[in-house]
Design an enzyme around this catalytic site. Structure first.
Site, PDB file in Angstrom:
ATOM      1  N   GLU A  33      -5.055  -8.020  -0.566  1.00 34.04           N
ATOM      2  CA  GLU A  33      -5.762  -7.906   0.720  1.00 34.04           C
ATOM      3  C   GLU A  33      -7.222  -7.606   0.488  1.00 34.04           C
ATOM      4  OE1 GLU A  33      -4.227  -5.245   3.771  1.00 34.04           O
ATOM      5  OE2 GLU A  33      -2.186  -5.739   3.158  1.00 34.04           O
ATOM      6  N   GLU A  42       0.814  -1.231   0.000  1.00 34.55           N
ATOM      7  CA  GLU A  42       0.000   0.000   0.000  1.00 34.55           C
ATOM      8  C   GLU A  42       0.841   1.272   0.000  1.00 34.55           C
ATOM      9  OE1 GLU A  42      -2.576  -0.430   3.422  1.00 34.55           O
ATOM     10  OE2 GLU A  42      -4.029  -1.560   2.251  1.00 34.55           O
TER      11      GLU A  42
HETATM   12  C1  BG6 Z   1      -4.041  -2.681   5.293  1.00 35.38           C
HETATM   13  C2  BG6 Z   1      -2.675  -3.100   5.775  1.00 35.38           C
HETATM   14  O1  BG6 Z   1      -4.061  -1.298   5.261  1.00 35.38           O
HETATM   15  O2  BG6 Z   1      -5.150  -2.988   6.058  1.00 35.38           O
HETATM   16  C3  BG6 Z   1      -2.672  -4.202   6.810  1.00 35.38           C
HETATM   17  O3  BG6 Z   1      -1.835  -3.447   4.715  1.00 35.38           O
HETATM   18  C4  BG6 Z   1      -3.812  -3.968   7.782  1.00 35.38           C
HETATM   19  O4  BG6 Z   1      -1.419  -4.238   7.429  1.00 35.38           O
HETATM   20  C5  BG6 Z   1      -5.116  -4.044   6.998  1.00 35.38           C
HETATM   21  O5  BG6 Z   1      -3.812  -4.813   8.865  1.00 35.38           O
HETATM   22  C6  BG6 Z   1      -6.359  -3.928   7.848  1.00 35.38           C
HETATM   23  O6  BG6 Z   1      -6.312  -2.791   8.637  1.00 35.38           O
HETATM   24  P1  BG6 Z   1      -6.512  -2.879  10.210  1.00 35.38           P
HETATM   25  O7  BG6 Z   1      -6.226  -1.525  10.684  1.00 35.38           O
HETATM   26  O8  BG6 Z   1      -7.915  -3.295  10.405  1.00 35.38           O
HETATM   27  O9  BG6 Z   1      -5.542  -3.893  10.690  1.00 35.38           O
END
Ligand code: BG6
Length: 491
Positions: free
Chosen positions: A389, A178
């Site tokens: 993701e 990201e």
């Molecule tokens: C993304 C990141 O922004 O979102 C992850 O690459 C992160 O590292 C994921 O864990 C989810 O966000 P959060 O804040 O719910 O963990």
């Protein structure tokens, strides 16, 4: 017309990041990353960065879910779900504890050999993120991390080391996780530019209110430029080390809609997409595009502030990525004509969509937005895409029967798989899908355990208590079925 199906070699799997799951934060010669020294927070309470470890303070990264010692069990569970790919990140400071040491730490190198061997045992392809938020603390303290050009050479050396070390074990790489988050409220922590920016916390609660001086924004964008140069250098070097390498990089790509058809809102939504185009244009096309000027102007700065050299431009041109990875969680709307209720996400996303429901952390559910975003990205770049993701952070309870029933997660998964299939029907070239946090891990924004993404439950709470026992949730079996049928079981 028959429905498109997922390609036979579609890479189904899950994604984790070192500092959110490994733990063992001082073991076997590992140094500190900036992200290791973030305290736990919540949706309302910011995570605090401390430049050194403080006594009587809970740091979630210290033990996390102890993947460092449970990796065999964890990978066996991934294999049981049928994973074709495991996206994980190498911790820079496990390999070079200070970021720029002369000699790599052998124990660190060995640990990832063990991970890759374990994956191989089950026929799981590793997909390695080279930098997932974790800039070495020593480089942050010494030279403000990515604000300094010296960090480019340290990073390139780290990449060259791991490319050579793992060239026969790893084919797929993502250089930066990201990368566009560097311009958001996460930026000062994730670039390690903390000290000059005077930032000591990660405050998701007030992210949307954040107003920064042009000087601070200039620092974030400069650090980002250095990452672009590093990314391009690394792509070129990687291909020389092994021409079979597929090297991508990643953007956070949540969807942006106009709140209404009032043209001023349509323009506002279009403008907000620049936070994606700004980065992806450079990495895919090898140069800053026309959107860069207007995007920077809105932050009170301009391209000449970034000290882009002629040599940088040549490097960017020579090292364009092979595939574009993205994260997709949610969407937001844009309205400049009236004031509306806001919504949350891994970026601050603007106005809440009245047609969509929200998670406990305020992220709206929008599977159609995934289809929309895949089309936007593929239409613009025409290179393979990888969903690195996607997932749902939710509160899970252990039921009286000792099981975790999580129909909400299964629903989220099914809906997004269905949206992917529609995008395939639209003609998008999609290589794979890695669910975020297939096993519960530490939340990046809040540091909580309570915000669980996993198909596998980990017995650990927000204060670091618990047996670390792994339990399969109902969604575990759903994902298993989806992979087994190559998506066909999803309506
Ligand atoms: C993304 C990141 O922004 O979102 C992850 O690459 C992160 O590292 C994921 O864990 C989810 O966000 P959060 O804040 O719910 O963990």
């Amino acid at each position: 017309m028959s429905k498109a199906t997922f390609p036979k070699d579609f890479l189904w799997g899950g994604a984790t990041a070192a500092y959110q799951c490994e733990g063992a934060w001082k073991e076997d010669g590992k140094g500190f990353a900036v992200t290791d020294l973030l305290t736990a927070g919540t949706r309302e309470i910011p995570r605090i960065f401390t430049p050194e470890e403080k006594e009587n303070t809970y740091y979630p990264a210290k033990q996390a879910i102890d993947h460092y010692h449970h990796y065999k069990e964890d990978i066996a569970l991934f294999a049981e779900m049928g994973f074709k790919v495991y996206r994980m990140s190498i911790s820079w400071v496990r390999i070079f504890p200070n970021g720029d040491d002369e000699i790599p730490n052998q124990k660190g190198l060995e640990f990832y050999h063990k991970i890759f061997q374990e994956c191989k045992k089950y026929g799981i392809e590793p997909l390695v993120t080279i930098s997932h938020h974790d800039v070495p603390l020593a480089l942050a303290l010494k030279q403000d991390g990515w604000l300094s050009r010296k960090t480019i050479s340290a990073f390139v050396n780290y990449c060259e080391t791991i490319f050579k070390e793992y060239k026969d074990e790893v084919k797929y790489w993502i250089v930066f996780n990201e990368i566009n988050m560097m311009t958001s409220y996460f930026g000062d922590i994730y670039t390690g530019g903390i000290l000059s920016n005077g930032t000591t916390h990660l405050d998701i609660a007030h992210a949307s209110e954040e107003a920064l001086s042009a000087d601070k924004m200039k620092k974030r964008f400069k650090a980002l430029h250095h990452q672009f140069v590093a990314c391009a250098k690394v792509v070129e070097i990687g291909h020389k080390i092994n021409e079979q390498f597929k090297i991508g990089s990643m953007v956070a790509a949540d969807a942006h809609y106009p709140y209404s058809c009032n043209p001023v809102n349509v323009i506002a939504a279009q403008k907000s997409m620049r936070r994606i185009w700004y980065c992806a244009d450079v990495m895919v096309r090898g140069e800053y595009s026309y959107v860069a000027d207007s995007y920077l102007k809105d932050q009170g700065i301009c391209l000449t502030d970034l000290d882009i050299t002629v040599e940088d431009k040549a490097i960017l041109q020579a090292g364009t990525i092979d595939f574009l990875a993205l994260s997709y969680y949610t969407s937001g709307c844009h309205a400049v004509d009236e004031v509306h209720e806001t919504t949350a996400g891994n970026f601050s996303l603007g106005v809440a969509n009245p047609y969509l429901k929200k998670s406990d952390w305020g992220w709206v559910f929008d599977p159609q937005g995934l289809r929309w975003m895949l089309n936007e990205l593929y239409g613009r770049y025409n290179i393979p895409l990888f969903i690195a993701e996607n997932g749902l952070g939710a509160v899970d309870e252990i039921s009286e029967d000792g099981k975790i029933h999580d129909p909400y997660r299964m629903q989220y998964l099914d809906n997004h798989v269905s949206a992917m299939r529609e995008a395939l029907e639209d003609g998008v070239n999609l290589m794979g899908y890695t669910w975020w946090g297939p096993i519960d891990l530490i939340s990046a924004s809040t540091g909580e355990m309570k915000k669980r993404y996993g198909f596998i439950y980990v017995d650990r709470d927000n204060e670091g208590n618990g047996s670390l026992k792994r339990i399969r949730k109902d969604s575990f079996y759903r994902y298993q079925e989806i992979i087994k049928t190559n998506g066909a079981c999803v309506k």
